[in-house]
Design an enzyme around this catalytic site. Sequence first.
Site, mmCIF file in Angstrom:
data_model
loop_
_atom_site.group_PDB
_atom_site.id
_atom_site.type_symbol
_atom_site.label_atom_id
_atom_site.label_comp_id
_atom_site.label_asym_id
_atom_site.label_seq_id
_atom_site.Cartn_x
_atom_site.Cartn_y
_atom_site.Cartn_z
ATOM 1 N N ASP A 133 0.686 -1.098 -0.012
ATOM 2 C CA ASP A 133 0.136 -0.006 -0.022
ATOM 3 C C ASP A 133 0.984 0.981 0.230
ATOM 4 O O ASP A 133 1.830 1.132 0.494
ATOM 5 C CB ASP A 133 -0.902 0.278 1.251
ATOM 6 C CG ASP A 133 -1.667 -1.163 1.283
ATOM 7 O OD1 ASP A 133 -2.142 -1.682 0.087
ATOM 8 O OD2 ASP A 133 -2.258 -1.454 2.532
ATOM 9 N N LYS A 134 0.314 2.421 -0.507
ATOM 10 C CA LYS A 134 1.101 3.586 -0.550
ATOM 11 C C LYS A 134 1.744 4.027 0.690
ATOM 12 O O LYS A 134 2.976 4.364 0.768
ATOM 13 C CB LYS A 134 0.249 4.685 -0.831
ATOM 14 C CG LYS A 134 0.650 6.179 -0.811
ATOM 15 C CD LYS A 134 -0.364 7.141 -1.237
ATOM 16 C CE LYS A 134 0.354 8.585 -0.867
ATOM 17 N NZ LYS A 134 -0.542 9.725 -1.214
#
Length: 300
Positions: A133-134
């Site tokens: 995830d970012k």
Amino acid sequence: MLVVEVPWEMAGTRIDQALARMLPEHSRSRLQGWLRSGAVTADGAEVAPRHKLRGGERLTVHVPPAQEGGHRAEPIALNVVFEDEALLVIDKPAGLVVHPGNGNPDGTLLNALLHHAPELAGVPRAGIVHRLDKDTSGLLVVARSLVSQTELVRQLQQRSVRRHYLALLCGAPAAAHATVDAPVGRHPVNRTRMAVVAAGKPAVTHYRVMQRFRGCTLVECRLETGRTHQIRVHMAHLGHPLVGDDTYRSGRSCAAPSFGRQALHAFRLGLEHPASGRACEWEVPIAEDFRRLIERLETA
């Protein structure tokens, strides 16, 4: 270009099945795509995917270049932990998106990879085989060739890639170690979120408590599967969402200090090298912001 001769014992075999046996380094879906696109010929003639062979033919595969949708190379700094002709292992910082998408057309890990290793323009998704995830930091592996990508995807499918994370949870899980075996799929109402749902894909997370603090707990999580947001969803399902994870905390209070992202870091990665077959493992220190958070909790 790949050239192979059909063994006589494969007479009567469909060409897609024969290619899968003769070119096991490429996935069946990739080989079938090449067949459908006309990239495969038998003795110089195009053939359909279900064409049956007589044996002895010369099959030629004109490997088409990957189409990366016009993504451009960008000089974004990368923390390269390991690099050889087959793969790259990256320590991704929090805040870096892995793949371009809506709202993030550039400035991603993929753009950085195309600049660091221009040959990745010829590999689907620039060699990316799994994502973080970012706002998750830590280790991520990238394939540098079609063959390496196929092998790494197979390892992921066989659940032999070892991915270990550190996660800071709100509250205190009762068990010192446990396994969460709960299917994960799209949330039935909020389609931008994932959830534990009966119709989801199988998802298994193993965790063990590393350190307990006032109001929160540091755990090590080991992924057996790799569903989108799996650790975040599974820990929230237990009633202990990640510190800083506003998406899955659902309004529940957390006694931990504020943190600007989900407290999740991929610190260890193990796999079989796609070229040599040797067992490989990498480990990186916890991200600096996460380390400072732990220090604050230890002195509270």
